[in-house]
Design a protein around this motif. Structure first.
Motif, mmCIF file in Angstrom:
data_model
loop_
_atom_site.group_PDB
_atom_site.id
_atom_site.type_symbol
_atom_site.label_atom_id
_atom_site.label_comp_id
_atom_site.label_asym_id
_atom_site.label_seq_id
_atom_site.Cartn_x
_atom_site.Cartn_y
_atom_site.Cartn_z
ATOM 1 N N ALA A 23 51.095 46.378 38.697
ATOM 2 C CA ALA A 23 49.748 45.825 38.786
ATOM 3 C C ALA A 23 48.852 46.760 39.587
ATOM 4 N N ALA A 24 47.686 47.085 39.041
ATOM 5 C CA ALA A 24 46.739 47.984 39.688
ATOM 6 C C ALA A 24 45.533 47.210 40.203
ATOM 7 N N SER A 25 45.008 47.657 41.333
ATOM 8 C CA SER A 25 43.806 47.064 41.903
ATOM 9 C C SER A 25 43.016 48.144 42.632
ATOM 10 N N GLY A 26 41.795 47.804 43.045
ATOM 11 C CA GLY A 26 40.937 48.764 43.714
ATOM 12 C C GLY A 26 40.020 49.470 42.725
ATOM 13 N N ASP A 73 48.285 46.089 29.629
ATOM 14 C CA ASP A 73 47.424 44.953 29.389
ATOM 15 C C ASP A 73 46.078 45.284 30.014
ATOM 16 N N ASN A 74 45.070 45.526 29.185
ATOM 17 C CA ASN A 74 43.762 45.934 29.687
ATOM 18 C C ASN A 74 43.104 44.852 30.543
ATOM 19 N N ALA A 75 43.240 43.601 30.142
ATOM 20 C CA ALA A 75 42.610 42.510 30.866
ATOM 21 C C ALA A 75 43.202 42.334 32.259
ATOM 22 N N LYS A 76 44.509 42.483 32.364
ATOM 23 C CA LYS A 76 45.192 42.300 33.646
ATOM 24 C C LYS A 76 45.305 43.588 34.452
ATOM 25 N N ILE A 77 44.957 44.714 33.839
ATOM 26 C CA ILE A 77 45.117 46.037 34.445
ATOM 27 C C ILE A 77 46.551 46.180 34.955
ATOM 28 N N THR A 78 47.469 45.964 34.068
ATOM 29 C CA THR A 78 48.886 45.984 34.386
ATOM 30 C C THR A 78 49.636 46.822 33.361
#
Length: 126
Positions: A23-26, A73-78
């Motif tokens: 999972a990516a964030s930032g 998953d583009n929506a979840k950025i995963t």
């Protein structure tokens, strides 16, 4: 900055399957490629698979081709790594990496990636 968190590792027997998640964030808008690497005890970090985020183009190491599948998953950025027909030699800590480059670079080298997760342990018993 980009933060990456891997999950899904565990202890399985040879022939079993696992699915890893990253999972990516930032500042995720800066990420163009993501990839999976692994590192076994006493060995260097080894390329497993990579994906171009926008197009979905994938790249695999010969050792996992036909057994592992990378997806996103583009929506979840995963990002995911589906691992089938696991072998004892797949045992390693699996790391998720992200690259800021949108061109076809050296995707199979760790230094091409700018951010890393802390890794998730995969152990395959014989």
């Amino acid at each position: 900055q980009v933060q990456l968190v891997e999950s899904g590792g565990g202890l399985v027997q040879a022939g079993d399957s696992l699915r890893l998640s990253c999972a990516a964030s930032g500042r995720t808008f800066s990420v163009f490629h993501m990839g999976w690497f692994r590192q076994a005890p006493g060995k260097e970090r080894e390329f497993v698979a990579a994906i171009r985020w926008t197009s979905g183009s994938t790249y695999y190491a010969d050792s996992v081709k036909g057994r592992f599948t990378i997806s996103r998953d583009n929506a979840k950025i995963t990002m995911y790594l589906q691992m089938n027909s696991l072998k004892p030699e797949d045992t390693a800590v699996y790391y998720c990496g992200s690259s800021l480059s949108n061109s076809d670079g050296i995707y199979d080298r760790p230094y091409w990636y700018h951010y890393w997760g802390r890794g998730t342990q995969v152990t395959v018993s014989s």
